[in-house]
Design a protein around this motif. Structure first.
Motif, mmCIF file in Angstrom:
data_model
loop_
_atom_site.group_PDB
_atom_site.id
_atom_site.type_symbol
_atom_site.label_atom_id
_atom_site.label_comp_id
_atom_site.label_asym_id
_atom_site.label_seq_id
_atom_site.Cartn_x
_atom_site.Cartn_y
_atom_site.Cartn_z
ATOM 1 N N TYR A 26 8.868 -4.067 -5.163
ATOM 2 C CA TYR A 26 9.199 -4.492 -3.910
ATOM 3 C C TYR A 26 8.099 -4.186 -2.898
ATOM 4 C CZ TYR A 26 11.625 -6.043 0.482
ATOM 5 O OH TYR A 26 12.031 -6.691 1.893
ATOM 6 N N PHE A 27 7.897 -2.706 -2.754
ATOM 7 C CA PHE A 27 7.259 -1.899 -1.862
ATOM 8 C C PHE A 27 5.695 -2.671 -2.121
ATOM 9 C CE2 PHE A 27 3.954 1.665 -2.098
ATOM 10 C CZ PHE A 27 3.617 1.907 -0.762
ATOM 11 N N ASN A 28 5.193 -2.546 -3.215
ATOM 12 C CA ASN A 28 3.840 -3.105 -3.564
ATOM 13 C C ASN A 28 3.788 -4.639 -3.211
ATOM 14 O OD1 ASN A 28 3.168 -1.114 -5.215
ATOM 15 N ND2 ASN A 28 3.512 -1.851 -6.892
ATOM 16 N N ARG A 29 4.784 -5.390 -3.301
ATOM 17 C CA ARG A 29 4.683 -6.902 -2.521
ATOM 18 C C ARG A 29 4.644 -6.910 -0.909
ATOM 19 N NH1 ARG A 29 8.747 -7.774 -6.345
ATOM 20 N NH2 ARG A 29 10.323 -8.095 -4.664
ATOM 21 N N LYS A 76 1.242 -8.048 1.183
ATOM 22 C CA LYS A 76 1.934 -9.111 1.931
ATOM 23 C C LYS A 76 1.239 -8.878 3.773
ATOM 24 C CE LYS A 76 5.949 -11.056 4.728
ATOM 25 N NZ LYS A 76 7.192 -11.040 4.585
ATOM 26 N N MET A 77 1.448 -7.310 3.968
ATOM 27 C CA MET A 77 1.018 -6.970 5.267
ATOM 28 C C MET A 77 -0.207 -6.415 5.544
ATOM 29 S SD MET A 77 4.735 -5.026 6.547
ATOM 30 C CE MET A 77 6.322 -6.105 6.243
ATOM 31 N N GLU A 78 -1.013 -5.774 4.285
ATOM 32 C CA GLU A 78 -2.227 -5.292 4.623
ATOM 33 C C GLU A 78 -3.241 -6.075 3.583
ATOM 34 O OE1 GLU A 78 -2.986 -2.696 6.328
ATOM 35 O OE2 GLU A 78 -0.528 -2.666 6.973
ATOM 36 N N LEU A 79 -2.829 -7.110 3.126
ATOM 37 C CA LEU A 79 -3.795 -7.924 2.315
ATOM 38 C C LEU A 79 -4.507 -7.013 1.205
ATOM 39 C CD1 LEU A 79 -5.343 -10.135 5.112
ATOM 40 C CD2 LEU A 79 -3.191 -10.589 3.591
ATOM 41 N N MET A 80 -3.941 -5.979 0.778
ATOM 42 C CA MET A 80 -4.265 -5.344 -0.223
ATOM 43 C C MET A 80 -3.181 -4.667 -0.939
ATOM 44 S SD MET A 80 -6.370 -2.134 1.302
ATOM 45 C CE MET A 80 -7.478 -3.178 2.273
ATOM 46 N N THR A 81 -3.333 -4.198 -2.326
ATOM 47 C CA THR A 81 -2.273 -3.406 -2.892
ATOM 48 C C THR A 81 -2.381 -2.007 -2.459
ATOM 49 O OG1 THR A 81 -3.827 -2.769 -4.623
ATOM 50 C CG2 THR A 81 -2.427 -4.826 -4.855
ATOM 51 N N PRO A 82 -1.351 -1.120 -2.513
ATOM 52 C CA PRO A 82 -1.177 0.367 -2.089
ATOM 53 C C PRO A 82 -2.422 1.144 -2.826
ATOM 54 C CG PRO A 82 0.979 -0.295 -2.596
ATOM 55 C CD PRO A 82 0.079 -1.656 -2.803
ATOM 56 N N LYS A 84 -5.189 2.989 -1.289
ATOM 57 C CA LYS A 84 -5.682 4.340 -1.569
ATOM 58 C C LYS A 84 -7.048 4.614 -2.186
ATOM 59 C CE LYS A 84 -3.866 8.237 -4.512
ATOM 60 N NZ LYS A 84 -2.649 8.571 -5.741
ATOM 61 N N ALA A 85 -7.680 3.764 -2.846
ATOM 62 C CA ALA A 85 -8.999 3.641 -3.668
ATOM 63 C C ALA A 85 -10.019 3.654 -2.169
ATOM 64 C CB ALA A 85 -9.526 2.670 -4.520
ATOM 65 N N SER A 86 -9.746 2.947 -1.289
ATOM 66 C CA SER A 86 -10.462 2.567 -0.204
ATOM 67 C C SER A 86 -10.921 4.012 0.698
ATOM 68 C CB SER A 86 -10.188 1.236 0.801
ATOM 69 O OG SER A 86 -8.687 1.900 1.476
ATOM 70 N N ILE A 87 -10.013 4.786 0.669
ATOM 71 C CA ILE A 87 -10.070 6.129 1.352
ATOM 72 C C ILE A 87 -10.184 7.300 0.551
ATOM 73 C CG2 ILE A 87 -8.504 4.964 3.296
ATOM 74 C CD1 ILE A 87 -6.170 6.619 2.085
ATOM 75 N N VAL A 88 -10.227 7.056 -0.874
ATOM 76 C CA VAL A 88 -10.667 7.979 -1.875
ATOM 77 C C VAL A 88 -11.492 7.570 -2.741
ATOM 78 C CG1 VAL A 88 -9.640 9.861 -3.502
ATOM 79 C CG2 VAL A 88 -8.098 8.932 -1.540
ATOM 80 N N PRO A 89 -12.966 7.509 -2.308
ATOM 81 C CA PRO A 89 -13.935 6.957 -3.281
ATOM 82 C C PRO A 89 -13.858 7.455 -4.497
ATOM 83 C CG PRO A 89 -14.719 7.481 -1.193
ATOM 84 C CD PRO A 89 -13.292 8.200 -1.297
ATOM 85 N N GLY A 90 -13.991 6.661 -5.620
ATOM 86 C CA GLY A 90 -14.188 7.295 -7.112
ATOM 87 C C GLY A 90 -12.834 7.384 -7.682
#
Length: 307
Positions: free
Chosen positions: A284-287, A291-297, A301-307
């Motif tokens: 439910y958290f993932n959904r 829904k709100m951020e248009l990306m998964t958690p 996380k990957a977008s702010i922690v490269p690699g």
């Protein structure tokens, strides 16, 4: 946005390359579409009535008294009170790629009428807090409802339909309500003064949610009891005031908290983030996050922690 301007482009006259203005009028409002076809700086605009300014194409740099200068892009709007000046730079405007924006001026009597109805609708016995579109300017970012309404207004203003004035009247009323809800929500979320929260029952509920955000047992039933209302009455008043349901608001605040955890606690697993943010169920958290951020958690996380 280009398809919305099709009717405008076919009829407008180009008389200047900087802030060429085309005006469309209705019973309670005036739409001005501005086009700039060359680089320009420090172009000043001031209106004798309240306006909503929205970007259509390109980019502006806005300088408004009492606010830090900011870049202004399509999908964003600025609410300007009567008599307040905005000074504008056009860094990207070119002859083959003009910068386009609009201003929507609304009759002050129409604003007053809708504001009074809005305040009457959200009023709760023995409360005195009233919302208004007052003397301060505000920059609206990523407000989906306002952006959608602006696009509908542009289309309806520029297309000469038989029912044009009736449709515009309804859309303008909705736009004023959306702006009032945006103002109420921003005020309640950003203000930390206990007197503000205690002034209204909705304010007290917002305060309770803030203090108990990660409590997995928080529910609409509990919030309704805190507001001394029935569940159905509370749900109606909450949504009328803020424009979102209590559950959607709680989830949006939990997702905002989860983003803070992801940024600050990079070693935590997504399931741990979900639990610490007040969600019982990781799926439910993932959904809700997507829904709100248009990306998964995980993508966030990957977008702010490269690699």
């Amino acid at each position: 946005m280009n398809h919305l301007l099709k009717h405008h482009k076919s009829s407008r006259k180009l008389t200047t390359l900087v802030e060429n203005k085309t005006t469309y009028s209705a019973d309670y409002a005036e739409l001005n579409i501005y086009e700039t076809h060359e680089y320009a700086e420090k172009i000043a605009l001031r209106f004798d009535f309240p306006v909503i300014a929205s970007m259509l194409t390109g980019k502006k740099v806005m300088h408004i008294e009492g606010m830090s200068s900011f870049d202004f892009f399509p999908g964003e709007s600025v609410v300007m009170p009567a008599g307040k000046e905005m000074v504008i730079d056009f860094p990207l405007a070119r002859k083959n790629n003009p910068t386009q924006c609009l201003t929507l001026g609304i009759d002050t009597e129409k604003i007053t009428e809708v504001v009074e109805r809005f305040n009457a609708d959200i009023a709760v016995e023995k409360e005195s807090h009233n919302w208004a579109l007052d003397s301060t300017a505000s920059h609206l970012l990523h407000n989906i409802e306002v952006d959608y309404l602006v696009k509908r207004l542009v289309y309806t203003f520029t297309k000469n339909e038989v029912s044009k004035d009736i449709l515009l009247d309804l859309m303008i009323q909705e736009l004023i309500v959306r702006l009032l809800q945006t103002k109420a929500k921003a005020f309640l979320l950003k203000n930390t003064d206990d007197d503000v929260f205690n002034d209204t029952r909705i304010g007290m509920v917002i305060k309770y949610i803030k203090q108990n955000l990660t409590d997995k047992e928080i529910s609409v039933d509990i919030l309704a009891r805190k507001a001394c209302m029935s569940v159905s009455h509370f749900h109606k008043k909450f949504k009328s005031t803020l424009g979102v349901s209590p559950i959607d608001y709680i989830n949006s605040e939990k997702i905002r908290f989860s983003k803070k955890l992801i940024k600050e606690s990079k070693e935590l697993r997504i399931s741990e983030i979900a639990f610490k943010s007040g969600f019982n169920n990781t799926s439910y958290f993932n959904r809700q996050f997507k829904k709100m951020e248009l990306m998964t958690p995980q993508q966030f996380k990957a977008s702010i922690v490269p690699g």
